[in-house]
Design a protein around this motif. Structure first.
Motif, PDB file in Angstrom:
ATOM      1  N   ALA A   3       0.816  -1.237   0.022  1.00  0.00           N
ATOM      2  CA  ALA A   3       0.099   0.031  -0.142  1.00  0.00           C
ATOM      3  C   ALA A   3       0.919   1.270  -0.197  1.00  0.00           C
ATOM      4  CB  ALA A   3      -0.803   0.012   1.275  1.00  0.00           C
ATOM      5  N   ARG A  12      -2.447   7.623  -7.346  1.00  0.00           N
ATOM      6  CA  ARG A  12      -2.513   6.369  -6.487  1.00  0.00           C
ATOM      7  C   ARG A  12      -2.682   6.677  -5.303  1.00  0.00           C
ATOM      8  NH1 ARG A  12      -5.820   3.289  -9.408  1.00  0.00           N
ATOM      9  NH2 ARG A  12      -4.726   2.581 -11.196  1.00  0.00           N
ATOM     10  N   THR A  15      -4.400   4.650  -2.075  1.00  0.00           N
ATOM     11  CA  THR A  15      -4.387   3.151  -1.969  1.00  0.00           C
ATOM     12  C   THR A  15      -4.169   2.919  -0.321  1.00  0.00           C
ATOM     13  OG1 THR A  15      -3.318   2.984  -4.131  1.00  0.00           O
ATOM     14  CG2 THR A  15      -2.922   1.203  -2.284  1.00  0.00           C
ATOM     15  N   SER A  18      -6.457  -1.658   3.256  1.00  0.00           N
ATOM     16  CA  SER A  18      -7.515  -2.509   2.983  1.00  0.00           C
ATOM     17  C   SER A  18      -7.753  -2.988   1.436  1.00  0.00           C
ATOM     18  CB  SER A  18      -8.887  -1.808   3.574  1.00  0.00           C
ATOM     19  OG  SER A  18      -8.952  -0.572   2.808  1.00  0.00           O
ATOM     20  N   HIS A  19      -7.058  -1.967   0.714  1.00  0.00           N
ATOM     21  CA  HIS A  19      -7.124  -2.432  -0.839  1.00  0.00           C
ATOM     22  C   HIS A  19      -6.251  -3.596  -1.258  1.00  0.00           C
ATOM     23  CE1 HIS A  19      -8.288   2.011  -0.992  1.00  0.00           C
ATOM     24  NE2 HIS A  19      -9.192   1.307  -0.637  1.00  0.00           N
ATOM     25  N   VAL A  35      -4.179  -6.037  -5.385  1.00  0.00           N
ATOM     26  CA  VAL A  35      -4.587  -4.607  -4.856  1.00  0.00           C
ATOM     27  C   VAL A  35      -5.778  -4.079  -5.810  1.00  0.00           C
ATOM     28  CG1 VAL A  35      -3.788  -2.233  -4.661  1.00  0.00           C
ATOM     29  CG2 VAL A  35      -1.934  -3.995  -4.488  1.00  0.00           C
ATOM     30  N   THR A  36      -6.640  -3.617  -5.069  1.00  0.00           N
ATOM     31  CA  THR A  36      -8.069  -3.014  -5.806  1.00  0.00           C
ATOM     32  C   THR A  36      -8.088  -1.527  -5.836  1.00  0.00           C
ATOM     33  OG1 THR A  36      -9.101  -3.063  -3.567  1.00  0.00           O
ATOM     34  CG2 THR A  36      -9.064  -5.104  -4.640  1.00  0.00           C
ATOM     35  N   ASP A  37      -8.756  -1.211  -6.674  1.00  0.00           N
ATOM     36  CA  ASP A  37      -9.206   0.250  -7.104  1.00  0.00           C
ATOM     37  C   ASP A  37     -10.678   0.208  -6.686  1.00  0.00           C
ATOM     38  OD1 ASP A  37      -9.402   2.854  -7.649  1.00  0.00           O
ATOM     39  OD2 ASP A  37      -8.381   2.570  -9.438  1.00  0.00           O
ATOM     40  N   PRO A  38     -10.994   0.766  -5.517  1.00  0.00           N
ATOM     41  CA  PRO A  38     -12.437   0.620  -5.293  1.00  0.00           C
ATOM     42  C   PRO A  38     -13.284   1.691  -5.754  1.00  0.00           C
ATOM     43  CG  PRO A  38     -10.923   1.433  -3.268  1.00  0.00           C
ATOM     44  CD  PRO A  38     -10.316   0.970  -4.316  1.00  0.00           C
ATOM     45  N   THR A  43      -9.221  -4.775  -9.880  1.00  0.00           N
ATOM     46  CA  THR A  43      -8.038  -4.831  -9.353  1.00  0.00           C
ATOM     47  C   THR A  43      -7.069  -4.239 -10.376  1.00  0.00           C
ATOM     48  OG1 THR A  43      -7.649  -6.836 -10.607  1.00  0.00           O
ATOM     49  CG2 THR A  43      -8.392  -6.927  -8.206  1.00  0.00           C
TER      50      THR A  43
END
Length: 60
Positions: A3, A12, A15, A18-19, A35-38, A43
């Motif tokens: 992160a 970014r 980040t 929790s991602h 790694v997610t991008d909410p 991802t």
């Protein structure tokens, strides 16, 4: 670390820990992560994550 590395990538900055999702964790320290991008509900590409980690390791 992941992160933190991702925060150094332009656009970014948001980040969070929790991602970063750990998957298939075993007792033998075997796992993979994404790694997610909410904000976009997907991802991030592996090459983008790998590049961020490499750049962070080189800056220490």
């Amino acid at each position: 670390m992941v992160a933190f590395s991702m925060r150094k990538v332009p656009n970014r900055e948001t980040t969070e820990i929790s991602h970063v999702l750990l998957c298939n964790v075993t007792q033998r320290v075997s796992f993979w992560f994404v790694v997610t991008d909410p904000s976009k509900n997907h991802t991030l590409p592996a090459n983008e994550v790998q590049s961020a980690i490499r750049e962070n390791k080189g800056s220490s």
